[in-house]
Write a protein that holds these residues in place. Sequence first.
Motif, PDB file in Angstrom:
ATOM      1  N   PHE A 167       0.804  -1.229   0.000  1.00  0.00           N
ATOM      2  CA  PHE A 167       0.000   0.000   0.000  1.00  0.00           C
ATOM      3  C   PHE A 167       0.841   1.286   0.000  1.00  0.00           C
ATOM      4  CE2 PHE A 167      -3.176  -2.999   1.846  1.00  0.00           C
ATOM      5  CZ  PHE A 167      -4.125  -2.877   0.855  1.00  0.00           C
ATOM      6  N   SER A 168       2.163   1.182  -0.035  1.00  0.00           N
ATOM      7  CA  SER A 168       3.017   2.372   0.097  1.00  0.00           C
ATOM      8  C   SER A 168       2.759   3.421  -0.982  1.00  0.00           C
ATOM      9  CB  SER A 168       4.498   1.980   0.093  1.00  0.00           C
ATOM     10  OG  SER A 168       4.844   1.378  -1.148  1.00  0.00           O
ATOM     11  N   ARG A 169       2.441   2.994  -2.187  1.00  0.00           N
ATOM     12  CA  ARG A 169       2.215   3.967  -3.270  1.00  0.00           C
ATOM     13  C   ARG A 169       0.939   4.774  -3.063  1.00  0.00           C
ATOM     14  NH1 ARG A 169      -1.530   1.170  -6.051  1.00  0.00           N
ATOM     15  NH2 ARG A 169      -1.255  -0.951  -6.679  1.00  0.00           N
ATOM     16  N   LYS A 170       0.078   4.324  -2.133  1.00  0.00           N
ATOM     17  CA  LYS A 170      -1.168   5.057  -1.866  1.00  0.00           C
ATOM     18  C   LYS A 170      -1.017   6.074  -0.747  1.00  0.00           C
ATOM     19  CE  LYS A 170      -4.194   1.549  -3.734  1.00  0.00           C
ATOM     20  NZ  LYS A 170      -5.411   0.776  -3.570  1.00  0.00           N
ATOM     21  N   GLY A 171       0.164   6.120  -0.137  1.00  0.00           N
ATOM     22  CA  GLY A 171       0.423   7.113   0.898  1.00  0.00           C
ATOM     23  C   GLY A 171       0.408   6.541   2.306  1.00  0.00           C
ATOM     24  N   GLU A 172       1.055   7.269   3.208  1.00  0.00           N
ATOM     25  CA  GLU A 172       1.216   6.803   4.582  1.00  0.00           C
ATOM     26  C   GLU A 172      -0.119   6.671   5.323  1.00  0.00           C
ATOM     27  OE1 GLU A 172       2.831   5.084   7.710  1.00  0.00           O
ATOM     28  OE2 GLU A 172       3.909   5.461   5.843  1.00  0.00           O
ATOM     29  N   ALA A 173      -1.098   7.547   5.024  1.00  0.00           N
ATOM     30  CA  ALA A 173      -2.402   7.460   5.700  1.00  0.00           C
ATOM     31  C   ALA A 173      -3.093   6.132   5.362  1.00  0.00           C
ATOM     32  CB  ALA A 173      -3.288   8.637   5.311  1.00  0.00           C
TER      33      ALA A 173
END
Length: 193
Positions: A167-173
């Motif tokens: 999920f890293s490409r979707k952002g830290e949130a």
Amino acid sequence: MKTDIILAGVGGQGILSIASIIGDAAINENLFLKQAETHGMSQRGGAVQSHLRISDSEIAADLIPMGKADLILSVEPMEALRYLPFLSPEGYVVTNTTPFINIPNYPDVEAVLAEIKKQPRFVAIDADKIAAEIGNKRASNVVMLGAATPFLNIEPEKIEAGIAHIFSRKGEAVVEMNRKAFKAGLDFAMANK
């Protein structure tokens, strides 16, 4: 070490994300992995299943024979019931209790859950409710992954690292929300297995 897993659900419920996270964790543990997927009419709410085989030695076939699955992880209760013939006598069923009613003659949900609860080893969790409490109902698949983790033979920290990677490409949130979903499912399973 060998773990044969049937992932089951309905299109759009995140089965392939679960498979990707487990696969990422297995590969990072230098384990062998084979996967076979059947998508059906997944874009229209059709059945989706994946055979996921993980081992510390080479794996010859990608399909799990009947009666040999160590784990059925289902994000939909009727789909868990459908794959019970694959479950080994020592295997676990981990299922969401919230149905995805996509057919007019969907069986009585309580009857479906009663059949699942006849299994000697099962975890039945309302992943949709838990995900909604965390703040994103779409994370119910990761709640389910957390609930299945005690039966994967992969350390929870390794699965959590897989979540961060996938999920890293979707952002830290998004990563953090999925970590919370994973932990909630894991905590439920540890208290109810």
